[in-house]
Design an enzyme around this catalytic site. Structure first.
Site, PDB file in Angstrom:
ATOM      1  N   ASP A  81       1.142  -0.955   0.101  1.00  0.00           N
ATOM      2  CA  ASP A  81      -0.154   0.200   0.057  1.00  0.00           C
ATOM      3  C   ASP A  81       0.787   1.355  -0.292  1.00  0.00           C
ATOM      4  OD1 ASP A  81      -1.690  -2.107   0.126  1.00  0.00           O
ATOM      5  OD2 ASP A  81      -3.162  -0.519   1.226  1.00  0.00           O
ATOM      6  N   SER A 471      -7.098   3.474   5.629  1.00  0.00           N
ATOM      7  CA  SER A 471      -5.960   2.159   5.944  1.00  0.00           C
ATOM      8  C   SER A 471      -6.697   1.586   7.131  1.00  0.00           C
ATOM      9  CB  SER A 471      -4.843   2.961   6.665  1.00  0.00           C
ATOM     10  OG  SER A 471      -3.771   2.182   7.172  1.00  0.00           O
TER      11      SER A 471
END
Length: 548
Positions: A81, A471
């Site tokens: 990510d 997230s």
């Protein structure tokens, strides 16, 4: 024992050409009759999540050979990510989960290998591996390769990459200097492995164990620790036994197993990303289960039993030492579906019976949870008729109702600029749309916008509604993420206008657009959304999602 699918009639063209190629790799005729196991490795030099996997793959190969099999290492894309969200407006992150699954399918199914050991690391590798296992249905073992260690500041305060991510949102407002941020950054990671908090990576490793797809008691685990290496050494015997017993993922990935996984996520206050990943895995397994509904049902009676950072002050090391995922299943007690089968052939009840909870202050029993409310909350309402997700912390209490006027943005940089220039004001509901799987395409990240609100001191005074992903560590303020249908598809989110009133009620689990139906009908476009025909991977992914 079932015949191995990797074996072809002696003397046939397929047998002859495989023998020729594998003989060149040093395999003997005896080897060609053994179970042939893929070692799925997402090794990459891009991030520490993957940097230690090559020696693990080599040791797994040795373990398979010692157990009477032949190991073939294969490679997949390695999604991370923090690195790969830079391009494509963040769309390459979630979409690469599906690339992992496709990579595995192409090689393991194309070569007709008999089983696989998947080296689980960063956020998207584990769900991609589980999707592939469910899709091609060959015996599979998920092997968690561990979390990284972190450092400390001169004050003695623990610092990890999640804290760096959070504090970076405070630079623009003067909440931290660049020099101080760089000091944190230099100390945050001190070993290979995935992020240390209860984010998506550790959450998905725990999910894999709750599903029954790992060796018992192997998640979470410190990277390169002796417990990790014990699991590596045991992996060969486990996968060869699973192949010989024809113990396939679809016999393990049952509705009972998925409910065990959902309850585990709620018990550890895991990442909200586990919801969509579990739904994708269930779909690949051919199970007509609505995982979102399973979360809604389990939210009524499962409370957080642990509080690992950022949900509380406990460290992931304390959680592992207290017994990890297996201890959580033990503390869930009778609600666990003990009849669920695992990759080793044990039932989940048999596994849990041998579990030990080493510290009940870290992993509480269900009767005495760490918090009184669920922390992964699926909500619906007129603005999210198909669902949305809110992540709460274990210890902090939010006001249950927030009503405000919409400030609409179609990209994260514009929203962040508006926050920094005081265009977004207390009492607003910041609507960030166009970040869904089709709209970005690939699903954009909304976390930086949430952190910018924190940096401006608006966390408690501005709510966020977005079709983007967050997230697994976001749990500050009222943030409604992954609104479905996303704005790029027919639905209410694409019709929201500046000034519209939006109500969020966490107690009622609703998010509502307070605009009458006639006005929404007037705003609805006459022509349907047309998705582009570009040939990039993200365009192909978006078109696939749009087709359902």
């Amino acid at each position: 024992m079932s015949p191995l699918r990797s074996n072809f009639p002696v003397g046939s063209p397929r047998w002859a050409t495989r023998r020729t190629q594998w003989h060149a790799l040093g395999l003997t005729d005896d080897d060609l009759a053994k179970p042939k196991i893929a070692i799925v490795n997402s090794s990459s030099g891009l991030a520490p999540c993957f940097s230690h996997l090559d020696p693990i793959a080599a040791a797994v190969k040795e373990s398979i050979e010692a157990a009477g099999g032949v190991g073939f290492e294969i490679r997949t894309v390695a999604p991370t990510d923090f690195i790969m969200s830079a391009g494509g407006s963040g769309g390459y992150v979630l979409s690469s989960r599906d690339l992992v699954a496709a990579d595995i399918e192409a090689v393991v199914e194309g070569a007709q290998l008999d089983g696989m050991v998947c080296l689980a690391s960063c956020d998207k590798t584990t769900p991609g591996q589980l999707m592939a296992a469910a899709r091609i249905d060959v015996p599979t073992l998920i092997l968690a390769c561990g979390y990284q260690s972190c450092g400390r500041l001169d004050t003695g305060e623990r610092v990890d990459i999640e804290e760096v991510f959070l504090r970076a949102g405070q630079v623009a407002s003067g909440g931290i200097t660049v020099d101080a941020l760089c000091d944190m950054s230099s100390r945050a990671i001190t070993s290979p492995g995935v992020c240390t908090g209860m984010g998506t990576a550790n959450s998905m490793h725990i999910v894999a164990e709750a599903l029954g797809m790992t060796l018992p008691g192997t998640t979470p685990v410190r990277a390169n620790s002796e417990p990790m290496w014990r699991a590596v050494r045991a992996s060969g015997a486990a996968i060869v036994a699973a192949v010989l017993a024809d113990r396939r993922p679809r016999t393990i990935l049952t509705p009972a197993a998925f409910e065990n996984a959902v309850m585990s996520v709620l018990a550890v206050s895991g990442s909200i990303n586990t919801v969509k990943h579990l739904q994708a895995i269930a779909r690949e397994a051919g199970i007509e289960a609505d995982v979102y509904r399973v979360f809604e049902s389990c939210m009524d009676f499962i409370r957080p039993l642990s509080a690992v950072r950022p949900n509380g002050e406990d460290s992931i090391e304390q959680f592992e030492d207290a017994g990890g995922a297996l201890a959580v299943l033990k503390q869930l007690g009778d609600v666990v579906h003990g009849e669920a089968i695992t990759v080793t052939g044990e039932t989940m009840a048999e596994r849990v019976a041998g579990a030990v909870v080493h510290d009940e202050k870290i992993i509480r029993p269900l009767r005495d949870p760490r918090g009184g409310h669920p922390t992964v909350v699926v909500i619906r309402g007129s603005l999210a008729p198909d669902s949305a997700i809110v992540k709460l912390s274990v210890t902090e209490h939010r006001r249950p109702v927030f009503t405000g006027r919409a400030r609409v943005f179609t990209d994260a940089p514009s929203a962040i600029a508006a926050i920094e220039n005081a265009v977004v004001r207390p009492g607003d509901v910041l609507v960030l749309r166009g970040l869904g799987p089709v709209g970005t395409p690939g699903m954009g990240m909304a976390s930086q916008t949430v952190f910018a609100l924190g940096g401006a001191g608006l966390t408690e005074d501005v709510a966020v509604v977005t079709d983007g992903q967050l997230s697994g560590l976001v749990n500050k303020g009222i943030v409604v993420g992954e609104v479905r249908p996303e704005a790029a598809l027919p639905g209410p989110l694409g019709l929201v206008a500046d000034g519209d009133r939006i109500s969020i009620d966490l107690t009622a689990r609703r998010v509502d657009l307070l605009v009458d139906d006639a006005e929404l009908a007037r705003r609805r476009p006459a022509d349907p959304v047309v998705h582009n025909g570009h040939t990039s991977w993200l365009s192909a992914y978006a078109n696939q999602i749009a087709r359902g």
